[in-house]
Design an enzyme around this catalytic site. Structure first.
Site, PDB file in Angstrom:
ATOM      1  NE  ARG A 240      58.277  51.577  48.237  1.00  0.00           N
ATOM      2  CZ  ARG A 240      57.377  51.442  47.274  1.00  0.00           C
ATOM      3  NH1 ARG A 240      56.636  50.353  47.202  1.00  0.00           N
ATOM      4  NH2 ARG A 240      57.216  52.389  46.380  1.00  0.00           N
TER       5      ARG A 240
ATOM      6  CB  SER B 255      51.409  49.125  38.298  1.00  0.00           C
ATOM      7  OG  SER B 255      52.279  50.110  37.737  1.00  0.00           O
TER       8      SER B 255
ATOM      9  CB  THR C 217      57.951  47.497  35.178  1.00  0.00           C
ATOM     10  OG1 THR C 217      57.069  46.697  34.390  1.00  0.00           O
ATOM     11  CG2 THR C 217      57.252  47.935  36.442  1.00  0.00           C
TER      12      THR C 217
ATOM     13  CG  ASP D 200      52.679  57.502  42.936  1.00  0.00           C
ATOM     14  OD1 ASP D 200      51.870  56.750  43.508  1.00  0.00           O
ATOM     15  OD2 ASP D 200      53.899  57.258  42.855  1.00  0.00           O
ATOM     16  NE  ARG D 201      51.112  52.110  42.304  1.00  0.00           N
ATOM     17  CZ  ARG D 201      51.390  50.820  42.348  1.00  0.00           C
ATOM     18  NH1 ARG D 201      50.440  49.946  42.613  1.00  0.00           N
ATOM     19  NH2 ARG D 201      52.617  50.391  42.142  1.00  0.00           N
TER      20      ARG D 201
ATOM     21  CG  ASP E 188      49.301  55.388  45.475  1.00  0.00           C
ATOM     22  OD1 ASP E 188      49.039  56.563  45.206  1.00  0.00           O
ATOM     23  OD2 ASP E 188      50.450  54.905  45.349  1.00  0.00           O
TER      24      ASP E 188
END
Ligand code: G6P
Length: 607
Positions: free
Chosen positions: A44, A424, A395, A330-331, A326
């Site tokens: 990213r 998250s 995580t 996926d969120r 999101d």
């Protein structure tokens, strides 16, 4: 001299590759660009950096080289490409097709309009096509919940044949390749593909010796078909059709829009008004497509809450159910009427009610659950009660993937069906190898439907279900404070200091708590034995309360410090979260001394 479209050797002189026409590869000179190390979820960077000369090409070539060296024959099966629709997706897709052809790929699936949510990529890899066409991997163009646009972030990640993110070794090989790259391969004359229409384009070399098929596929097809086999759509429809039930699903202008439309409008017959911000935009309409109380402002206000999750006055009716997704879908965030469900509680409730969902019921019930270390222990209590295999992982979704694939990796150790989740806002199961936002929303609706079998009886609400859960298991009061944009050196020094003091902090009394263990979380993967170190500083109190610190692995710039606070209560179930956690929060700020190291103790986001 006859050469096919695939170049085995970068030193090969392809200038005499006569007859290949549009399939003729060119080897373009390049040189390493620093900083192309993939993070938790791929590479990213700022969009402009990605658009700068050779940046994308270098990375893509490095992935191809790593994948091919790892034994994948890219000329067999299909390469999939899609993304969350952010700025530069369209251009990047055309570049990857041209580079794919030059590297030997013969068949592509491209999501219509370049769109494929992250869970849909996972589902499509696993579900689509006859054996000979199956996808061997996919490029996903996303920076997940990071803002998009020419001045914001772009990202790229690679998923492998099991539908999950590329394993660590493949990303390390890719990174090593980025540091030694000398050239990349591209078929510059390969035609631009119209990705706005579903259909197939076949490009044949001039001499007829070779051909490439690019198929634009409906983005939602495989994923929605899979979801229909998992949930009881009839029961969900009956719930949604009730007069006293209303819902709103906010896609935050990310890729989830088309999926929410196919599921809720086309399949479940709901009016389009149940969807908000469901038209994907390449800058997410200037928003921050991250479903939490701070960034999903519009939905949170519609549901009668403020950014702290407190009730606010609202004129007019408030929906019974609210959800958000999101950027790459996926969120998820789940809300009831003036009621926020923390992701940790959401996970625990889904696990406790898994038998309401046909996918789990039909396999003889749920077998195993996992949560990331900073996620609250609410699900631990359910796992214990239901006698499920339980795992606490670092995580990052990749740690769940190994557990889900345990049957494949080690005969006899089968942890499926499996549910996992993270604080998250990620929840999912072994139906795919990514977290799945719309899966979590449908899971909640299926559970609500099961709790409301009779439409003539008063509605059992989201709040009722969560409160019933607390009265059975007790409540894990929980919150996360994020300090975004911190100075990296200061934040690192702060973590190092806490790490160094672990031994002396163990046994110390702080306020009304005693620190029974202070350490840095370490994980030994039970499936392959790999070890992950330094996964977060933990202060475990003697009464089960926890304070945890991590540096985010997904921060765009600078450092993001995450502080997680948790306290279990078996009786006082209705306190405001801030009140329940007041003393622990004060202790946490003292233990880390963020004020000294980073110059502030005011968080940018509280969830
Ligand atoms: C991504 C991963 C998640 C992970 C999250 C952590 O979303 O897919 O599995 O939980 O990043 O982000 P952080 O910023 O806390 O490292």
């Amino acid at each position: 001299k006859f050469v096919t479209g695939k170049i085995e050797d970068v030193d090969l002189d392809v200038s005499d590759a006569v007859g290949l026409g549009a399939l003729k590869p060119t080897v373009v000179k390049s040189s390493p660009i620093s900083g192309q190390e993939p993070g938790t979820s791929g590479l990213r960077k700022k969009t402009k950096e990605f658009m700068s000369e050779n940046y994308l090409n270098n990375f893509v070539q490095s992935v191809f080289d790593a994948v091919i060296a790892g034994g994948t024959n890219v000329s067999e099966g299909t390469l999939m490409i899609g993304g969350d629709g952010r700025y530069y997706n369209d251009k990047a897709i055309q570049t990857i097709i041209k580079m794919g052809v030059a590297n030997g790929v013969k068949r592509f699936w491209i999501g219509k309009d370049g769109l494929l949510s992250t869970p849909a990529v996972s589902a499509t890899i696993r579900e689509r096509g006859p054996v000979w066409q199956k996808s061997f991997g996919a490029f996903i163009l996303t920076a997940s919940h990071n803002p998009g646009g020419p001045d914001e972030d772009f990202g790229i990640k690679y998923n492998t044949q099991n539908g999950g993110p590329a394993p660590e070794y493949l990303m390390q090989d890719t990174f090593a390749n980025t540091k030694s790259i000398k050239n990349y391969k591209i078929c510059s004359d390969f035609p631009e593909v119209d990705i706005s229409e579903v259909g197939s384009t076949t490009v044949v070399s001039e001499d007829g010796s070779s051909s490439v098929v690019v198929e634009v596929i409906p983005s939602t097809q495989s994923h929605v078909a899979l979801l229909k086999t998992i949930f009881d759509f009839d029961a969900i429809k009956a719930l949604l059709d009730r007069e006293d039930f209303t819902m709103v699903y906010d896609s935050m202008h990310g890729v989830n829009g088309p999926y929410s439309k196919t599921v809720f409008v086309d399949e479940l017959g709901q009016p389009e008004s149940v969807l908000t911000n469901h038209i994907p935009k390449d800058d997410f309409n200037g928003g921050h497509a991250d479903p939490n109380l701070t960034y999903a402002k519009e939905l949170v206000a519609t549901m009668g809450l403020n950014s702290k999750g407190e009730k606010i006055d609202v004129t007019g009716p408030i929906p019974s159910f609210g959800a958000a997704a999101d950027g790459d879908g996926d969120r998820n965030m789940i809300l009831g009427t003036q009621f926020f469900v923390t992701p940790s509680d959401s996970l625990a409730v889904i696990v406790a009610n898994a038998n309401c969902i046909p996918f789990f019921r039909s396999q003889g019930g749920l077998k195993a659950v996992a949560r990331s270390m900073p996620t609250s222990g609410a699900v631990d209590l359910v796992a214990k009660d239901l006698n499920l295999d339980f795992f606490e992982t670092p995580t990052g979704w990749k740690f769940f993937g190994n557990l889900m694939d345990s049957k494949v990796i080690f005969k006899g150790k089968d942890y499926t069906p499996f549910i996992c989740g993270e604080e998250s806002f990620g929840t999912g199961s072994d139906h795919v190898r990514e977290k799945d936002g719309i899966w979590a929303v449908l899971a909640w609706l299926n559970i609500l439907a099961a709790h409301n079998p009779d439409a003539s009886k008063p509605l059992v609400t989201v709040e009722d279900i969560v409160k019933q859960h607390w009265s059975k298991y007790g409540r894990n009061y929980y919150c996360r404070w994020d300090f975004e944009g911190m100075d990296k050196d200061g934040a690192t020094a702060m973590m190092n200091k806490m790490r160094a003091e672990s031994a002396s902090n163990t046994g110390r009394t702080v306020g009304s708590y005693t620190i029974s263990t202070a350490d840095d979380f370490k994980y030994v993967d039970p499936v392959d034995g790999s070890v992950a170190q330094k996964q977060g500083i933990r202060f475990l109190m003697s009464d089960g309360s926890r304070i945890i610190f991590r540096l985010s692995g997904t921060a765009g710039s600078g450092a993001t410090v995450r502080m997680y606070i948790e306290q279990y209560e078996s009786e006082k179930l209705d306190l405001p979260v801030a009140t329940a956690l007041e003393e622990l929060t004060k202790i946490a700020l003292e233990l880390c001394d963020i004020k000294t190291f980073c110059g502030t103790e005011t968080p940018t986001v509280i969830t």
